[in-house]
Design a protein around this motif. Sequence first.
Motif, PDB file in Angstrom:
ATOM      1  N   TRP A   1       0.837  -1.268   0.070  1.00  0.00           N
ATOM      2  CA  TRP A   1       0.067   0.006   0.049  1.00  0.00           C
ATOM      3  C   TRP A   1       0.787   1.201  -0.029  1.00  0.00           C
ATOM      4  CZ3 TRP A   1      -4.889  -0.200   3.635  1.00  0.00           C
ATOM      5  CH2 TRP A   1      -5.771  -1.388   2.936  1.00  0.00           C
ATOM      6  N   GLY A   2       0.353   2.270  -0.777  1.00  0.00           N
ATOM      7  CA  GLY A   2       1.018   3.635  -0.843  1.00  0.00           C
ATOM      8  C   GLY A   2       1.023   4.451   0.467  1.00  0.00           C
ATOM      9  N   ASP A   3       2.097   5.373   0.734  1.00  0.00           N
ATOM     10  CA  ASP A   3       1.921   5.969   1.502  1.00  0.00           C
ATOM     11  C   ASP A   3       1.058   7.194   1.600  1.00  0.00           C
ATOM     12  OD1 ASP A   3       4.252   4.757   2.713  1.00  0.00           O
ATOM     13  OD2 ASP A   3       5.568   5.878   2.077  1.00  0.00           O
ATOM     14  N   SER A   4       1.015   7.826   0.380  1.00  0.00           N
ATOM     15  CA  SER A   4      -0.144   8.996   0.199  1.00  0.00           C
ATOM     16  C   SER A   4      -1.449   8.713   0.576  1.00  0.00           C
ATOM     17  CB  SER A   4       0.169   9.328  -1.289  1.00  0.00           C
ATOM     18  OG  SER A   4      -0.700  10.783  -1.494  1.00  0.00           O
ATOM     19  N   PRO A   5      -2.072   7.743   0.445  1.00  0.00           N
ATOM     20  CA  PRO A   5      -3.552   7.597   0.606  1.00  0.00           C
ATOM     21  C   PRO A   5      -3.571   7.392   2.207  1.00  0.00           C
ATOM     22  CG  PRO A   5      -3.131   5.990  -1.234  1.00  0.00           C
ATOM     23  CD  PRO A   5      -1.562   6.750  -0.792  1.00  0.00           C
TER      24      PRO A   5
ATOM     25  N   ILE B   1      -4.349  10.958   5.313  1.00  0.00           N
ATOM     26  CA  ILE B   1      -5.652  11.122   6.077  1.00  0.00           C
ATOM     27  C   ILE B   1      -6.348  10.454   7.181  1.00  0.00           C
ATOM     28  CG2 ILE B   1      -7.965  11.841   5.608  1.00  0.00           C
ATOM     29  CD1 ILE B   1      -7.081  12.967   2.669  1.00  0.00           C
ATOM     30  N   PRO B   2      -6.149   9.143   6.837  1.00  0.00           N
ATOM     31  CA  PRO B   2      -6.475   8.045   8.194  1.00  0.00           C
ATOM     32  C   PRO B   2      -5.743   8.183   9.453  1.00  0.00           C
ATOM     33  CG  PRO B   2      -6.598   6.977   5.859  1.00  0.00           C
ATOM     34  CD  PRO B   2      -6.187   8.343   5.625  1.00  0.00           C
TER      35      PRO B   2
ATOM     36  N   ARG C   1      -5.249  19.547  -0.469  1.00  0.00           N
ATOM     37  CA  ARG C   1      -6.499  20.176  -0.182  1.00  0.00           C
ATOM     38  C   ARG C   1      -7.100  19.668   1.012  1.00  0.00           C
ATOM     39  NH1 ARG C   1      -9.370  16.898  -3.709  1.00  0.00           N
ATOM     40  NH2 ARG C   1      -8.252  17.694  -5.501  1.00  0.00           N
ATOM     41  N   TYR C   2      -6.982  18.696   1.744  1.00  0.00           N
ATOM     42  CA  TYR C   2      -7.344  18.124   2.867  1.00  0.00           C
ATOM     43  C   TYR C   2      -6.607  18.948   3.864  1.00  0.00           C
ATOM     44  CZ  TYR C   2      -7.975  15.450   7.082  1.00  0.00           C
ATOM     45  OH  TYR C   2      -8.315  15.196   8.685  1.00  0.00           O
ATOM     46  N   LEU C   3      -5.415  19.221   3.878  1.00  0.00           N
ATOM     47  CA  LEU C   3      -4.765  20.120   4.801  1.00  0.00           C
ATOM     48  C   LEU C   3      -5.082  21.549   5.033  1.00  0.00           C
ATOM     49  CD1 LEU C   3      -1.083  18.310   4.672  1.00  0.00           C
ATOM     50  CD2 LEU C   3      -2.741  18.191   6.419  1.00  0.00           C
ATOM     51  N   ARG C   4      -5.222  21.865   3.593  1.00  0.00           N
ATOM     52  CA  ARG C   4      -5.713  23.277   3.441  1.00  0.00           C
ATOM     53  C   ARG C   4      -7.012  23.562   4.008  1.00  0.00           C
ATOM     54  NH1 ARG C   4      -3.782  23.927  -1.378  1.00  0.00           N
ATOM     55  NH2 ARG C   4      -5.685  22.922  -2.319  1.00  0.00           N
ATOM     56  N   GLY C   5      -7.939  22.494   4.002  1.00  0.00           N
ATOM     57  CA  GLY C   5      -9.319  22.766   4.432  1.00  0.00           C
ATOM     58  C   GLY C   5      -9.356  22.634   5.858  1.00  0.00           C
ATOM     59  N   ARG C   6      -8.460  21.903   6.706  1.00  0.00           N
ATOM     60  CA  ARG C   6      -8.334  21.803   8.058  1.00  0.00           C
ATOM     61  C   ARG C   6      -7.504  22.817   8.759  1.00  0.00           C
ATOM     62  NH1 ARG C   6      -8.026  16.587  10.821  1.00  0.00           N
ATOM     63  NH2 ARG C   6      -8.452  17.740  12.534  1.00  0.00           N
ATOM     64  N   GLN C   7      -6.916  23.708   7.732  1.00  0.00           N
ATOM     65  CA  GLN C   7      -6.161  24.931   8.208  1.00  0.00           C
ATOM     66  C   GLN C   7      -4.764  24.333   8.789  1.00  0.00           C
ATOM     67  OE1 GLN C   7      -8.426  27.612  10.277  1.00  0.00           O
ATOM     68  NE2 GLN C   7      -9.498  28.070   8.566  1.00  0.00           N
ATOM     69  N   ILE C   8      -4.211  23.407   8.432  1.00  0.00           N
ATOM     70  CA  ILE C   8      -2.835  22.713   8.770  1.00  0.00           C
ATOM     71  C   ILE C   8      -1.700  22.941   8.083  1.00  0.00           C
ATOM     72  CG2 ILE C   8      -1.611  20.552   9.503  1.00  0.00           C
ATOM     73  CD1 ILE C   8      -4.480  19.185   9.632  1.00  0.00           C
TER      74      ILE C   8
END
Length: 191
Positions: free
Chosen positions: A64-68, A71-72, A107-114
């Motif tokens: 399994w890849g690292d990038s996916p 988020i989990p 996009r996920y990090l930007r949405g959570r302001q991290i």
Amino acid sequence: MPGPPACGRGAAQSTAASEEEIDTSQHRSDEGLGRSRGGLTCKIHLAGEGGCRPLALLVTPGQWGDSPQLIPVLERIRVKRPGGGRPRTRPDHLGGDKAYSSRRNRRYLRGRQIKRTIPEPRDQRANRRRRGSRGGRPVGFDKELYKRRNEVERTINRLKHSRVVATRYDKRAYVFHGTVTVASTRLWLKP
């Protein structure tokens, strides 16, 4: 039609033996094992707090890849507040290597302001430039903050000081996850 194999077994015995080999190479989804360059293995994905102590971890099969998994892992972070209340679920800053660079993660990090320090791989940079103004802005990158990324590697190294984590004696993924959690707790308890 070909004759019997040179080893002396009949055709029926030969196919039965090859079916057994196929069955042993298969793995169950709850074992957390997968084929990688080193054979059957698994990966430990973790988020660390900077002092070589893990905050959240996830065990996946080796291929399994690292990038996916970014988020989990981030969704598993729960840090209890000293005065009570809801636990913190958002880190102040995230540092990762090129394997975690993807539009979805950014996009996920930007949405959570991290705030993040993740280098952009050469192929993604070339693709963005090729698209021109539609490719988006260049990603921000701070070399000084990126130097701290090795703390995660050191955390994994400390986890693997425990022999049972390094060799993975556990067959099931949830049991191995518990083993890694116990090793993580030991890291938190050490002064």
